[in-house]
Design an enzyme around this catalytic site. Structure first.
Site, PDB file in Angstrom:
ATOM      1  N   LYS A 146      32.777 -16.836   6.121  1.00  0.00           N
ATOM      2  CA  LYS A 146      32.989 -16.165   7.523  1.00  0.00           C
ATOM      3  C   LYS A 146      33.889 -17.267   8.201  1.00  0.00           C
ATOM      4  O   LYS A 146      34.876 -17.160   8.798  1.00  0.00           O
ATOM      5  CB  LYS A 146      31.847 -15.835   8.409  1.00  0.00           C
ATOM      6  CG  LYS A 146      32.192 -15.263   9.824  1.00  0.00           C
ATOM      7  CD  LYS A 146      30.946 -15.233  10.459  1.00  0.00           C
ATOM      8  CE  LYS A 146      30.816 -16.705  11.404  1.00  0.00           C
ATOM      9  NZ  LYS A 146      29.806 -16.694  12.399  1.00  0.00           N
ATOM     10  N   LYS A 171      34.822 -25.992  16.833  1.00  0.00           N
ATOM     11  CA  LYS A 171      33.717 -25.360  15.791  1.00  0.00           C
ATOM     12  C   LYS A 171      34.428 -24.965  14.565  1.00  0.00           C
ATOM     13  O   LYS A 171      33.999 -25.460  13.426  1.00  0.00           O
ATOM     14  CB  LYS A 171      32.779 -24.315  16.448  1.00  0.00           C
ATOM     15  CG  LYS A 171      31.912 -23.439  15.516  1.00  0.00           C
ATOM     16  CD  LYS A 171      30.629 -24.773  15.199  1.00  0.00           C
ATOM     17  CE  LYS A 171      29.861 -24.170  14.108  1.00  0.00           C
ATOM     18  NZ  LYS A 171      28.932 -24.946  13.612  1.00  0.00           N
TER      19      LYS A 171
HETATM   20  P1  NAD Z   1      21.427 -14.194  11.619  1.00  0.00           P
HETATM   21  O1  NAD Z   1      22.046 -13.276  10.842  1.00  0.00           O
HETATM   22  O2  NAD Z   1      19.973 -15.085  11.013  1.00  0.00           O
HETATM   23  O3  NAD Z   1      20.961 -13.754  13.148  1.00  0.00           O
HETATM   24  C1  NAD Z   1      21.907 -12.783  13.826  1.00  0.00           C
HETATM   25  C2  NAD Z   1      20.841 -11.823  14.773  1.00  0.00           C
HETATM   26  O4  NAD Z   1      21.686 -11.198  15.516  1.00  0.00           O
HETATM   27  C3  NAD Z   1      19.903 -10.983  13.634  1.00  0.00           C
HETATM   28  O5  NAD Z   1      18.587 -11.179  14.112  1.00  0.00           O
HETATM   29  C4  NAD Z   1      20.659  -9.663  13.816  1.00  0.00           C
HETATM   30  O6  NAD Z   1      19.689  -8.637  13.877  1.00  0.00           O
HETATM   31  C5  NAD Z   1      21.117  -9.745  15.292  1.00  0.00           C
HETATM   32  N1  NAD Z   1      22.175  -8.787  15.810  1.00  0.00           N
HETATM   33  C6  NAD Z   1      23.291  -8.720  14.991  1.00  0.00           C
HETATM   34  N2  NAD Z   1      23.938  -7.740  15.641  1.00  0.00           N
HETATM   35  C7  NAD Z   1      23.597  -7.499  16.750  1.00  0.00           C
HETATM   36  C8  NAD Z   1      23.918  -6.563  17.877  1.00  0.00           C
HETATM   37  N3  NAD Z   1      24.869  -6.079  18.046  1.00  0.00           N
HETATM   38  N4  NAD Z   1      23.029  -6.786  19.118  1.00  0.00           N
HETATM   39  C9  NAD Z   1      21.725  -7.488  18.835  1.00  0.00           C
HETATM   40  N5  NAD Z   1      21.631  -8.090  17.867  1.00  0.00           N
HETATM   41  C10 NAD Z   1      22.434  -8.011  16.838  1.00  0.00           C
HETATM   42  O7  NAD Z   1      22.723 -15.399  12.039  1.00  0.00           O
HETATM   43  P2  NAD Z   1      22.333 -17.180  12.373  1.00  0.00           P
HETATM   44  O8  NAD Z   1      22.407 -17.896  11.144  1.00  0.00           O
HETATM   45  O9  NAD Z   1      21.298 -17.228  13.339  1.00  0.00           O
HETATM   46  O10 NAD Z   1      23.772 -17.413  13.130  1.00  0.00           O
HETATM   47  C11 NAD Z   1      24.160 -16.915  14.430  1.00  0.00           C
HETATM   48  C12 NAD Z   1      25.302 -17.398  14.696  1.00  0.00           C
HETATM   49  O11 NAD Z   1      25.178 -18.906  14.709  1.00  0.00           O
HETATM   50  C13 NAD Z   1      26.334 -17.170  13.749  1.00  0.00           C
HETATM   51  O12 NAD Z   1      27.710 -16.912  14.384  1.00  0.00           O
HETATM   52  C14 NAD Z   1      26.586 -18.424  12.870  1.00  0.00           C
HETATM   53  O13 NAD Z   1      27.914 -18.478  12.416  1.00  0.00           O
HETATM   54  C15 NAD Z   1      26.220 -19.382  14.093  1.00  0.00           C
HETATM   55  N6  NAD Z   1      25.648 -20.621  13.314  1.00  0.00           N
HETATM   56  C16 NAD Z   1      24.791 -20.577  12.361  1.00  0.00           C
HETATM   57  C17 NAD Z   1      24.182 -21.630  11.807  1.00  0.00           C
HETATM   58  C18 NAD Z   1      23.090 -21.613  10.727  1.00  0.00           C
HETATM   59  O14 NAD Z   1      22.621 -22.892  10.296  1.00  0.00           O
HETATM   60  N7  NAD Z   1      22.541 -20.655  10.684  1.00  0.00           N
HETATM   61  C19 NAD Z   1      24.648 -23.121  12.388  1.00  0.00           C
HETATM   62  C20 NAD Z   1      25.670 -23.087  13.381  1.00  0.00           C
HETATM   63  C21 NAD Z   1      26.195 -21.875  13.782  1.00  0.00           C
END
Ligand code: NAD
Length: 301
Positions: free
Chosen positions: A242, A174
């Protein structure tokens, strides 16, 4: 894996929200947890059970899934005092979709093995749209048997599944992929702004580039949005920063020089510092536009 498995989902953000909804639609009983009560409540209406901690999700689930922002959250959610591992039974399968450093995945895997549970790092490629529609690419590291067992669930969320190797392998792949992806967005932004400055109409330039050798997946996916000045995320500038930082740390561990990743990480950091952190990563083009004094924009009709 039988359909009567109880599932848990932790982290209902841009990615987790769509994934968790698909699992409910597929008929699974889902227990959810997120730090944000509004996100939890939106799942109550869908019939999900709300937990008060990751530990409770562990207690009530045969398979726990998670999509969390960073390495610290991923460690806390699984290994913290109210973490999943405090609640999960032996033979539980724990699948984390977050993009984190491979060490965090391996550490969680070890801790899970101590409780006779199986931990998979399963980062995803694709954005919120793909998460909502089950079209993610999912790259899995960890125990092969647990991967096979989890496949019926992963098949609901992803259109392409890869087994990459032992624990941490999913996140190695990744981070390498995201180094390439964010580099592609950056070089496309720089080059396109030069083309506009040199006199090309933005739409004409884009139409030609999307059929030419310089094209990429991200050119075709993100630059039509930039053309109409839509910078809604998608994948944010802050996530790009990040993941590049994680890739650079991984390179440091192996004393491998990654020159362009450093430049790329610095430019996304500048963009974030200037206030674009929550916008889609294609908004890196704003930097180049401000230096060149032109905009990549559809001509007004
Ligand atoms: P986001 O910030 O929208 O969602 C993260 C969620 O986790 C939030 O709802 C937050 O309240 C919750 N959270 C944070 N800490 C927490 C904890 N300790 N306990 C419970 N809940 C908690 O992020 P996202 O865009 O959904 O991304 C999530 C993951 O997926 C990341 O690691 C990101 O790198 C990866 N990712 C994102 C994308 C994208 O396009 N957004 C694509 C591929 C991978």
């Amino acid at each position: 894996m039988g359909d009567n498995k109880r599932l848990g989902f932790i982290g209902l953000g841009l990615m987790g929200n769509g994934m968790a909804r698909l699992l409910i639609k597929a008929g699974y009983v889902l227990t959810v947890f997120d730090l944000d009560p509004d996100k939890m409540n939106s799942f109550k209406a869908l019939g999900a059970r709300l937990a008060s901690s990751p530990k409770e999700v562990g207690e009530k689930s045969d398979v726990v899934l998670s999509s969390l922002p960073d390495s610290k959250a991923v460690r806390d959610v699984y290994q913290g005092p109210a973490g999943v591992l405090q609640g999960s039974a032996a033979n539980a399968i724990l699948i984390d979709f977050s993009t984190v450093d491979p060490e965090t995945s391996r550490d969680n895997d070890k801790a899970a093995a101590g409780k006779r549970a199986k931990y998979l790092d399963a980062p995803v490629s694709g954005g919120p749209k793909e998460a909502e529609t089950g079209k993610l690419v999912i790259v899995v590291g960890g125990d092969r048997g647990a991967f096979e067992e989890g496949k019926p669930i992963l098949d609901i969320l992803g259109s392409t599944l890869h087994y990459a190797g032992p624990s941490g392998s999913g996140n190695i792949v990744k981070l390498v992929n995201n180094m390439m992806s964010m580099g592609n967005v950056l070089i496309a932004a720089e080059a396109i702004v030069l083309g506009v400055k040199a006199g090309m109409d933005s739409q004409t330039l884009f139409n030609i580039l999307r059929t030419s050798g310089g094209r990429s997946h991200h050119l075709e996916k993100r630059f039509p949005n930039a053309l109409v000045r839509n910078f809604e995320p998608g994948f944010t500038i802050d996530l790009a920063k990040k993941d590049l930082t994680l890739a650079i740390e991984m390179a440091k561990n192996f004393s491998v020089p990654v020159l362009s990743a450093h430049l790329s990480q610095q430019l996304y950091t500048v963009s974030s510092a200037l206030g674009d952190g929550k916008k889609d990563c294609v908004s890196i083009i704003n930097l180049f536009e401000s230096w060149a004094g032109v905009k990549f924009q559809e001509a007004k009709k």
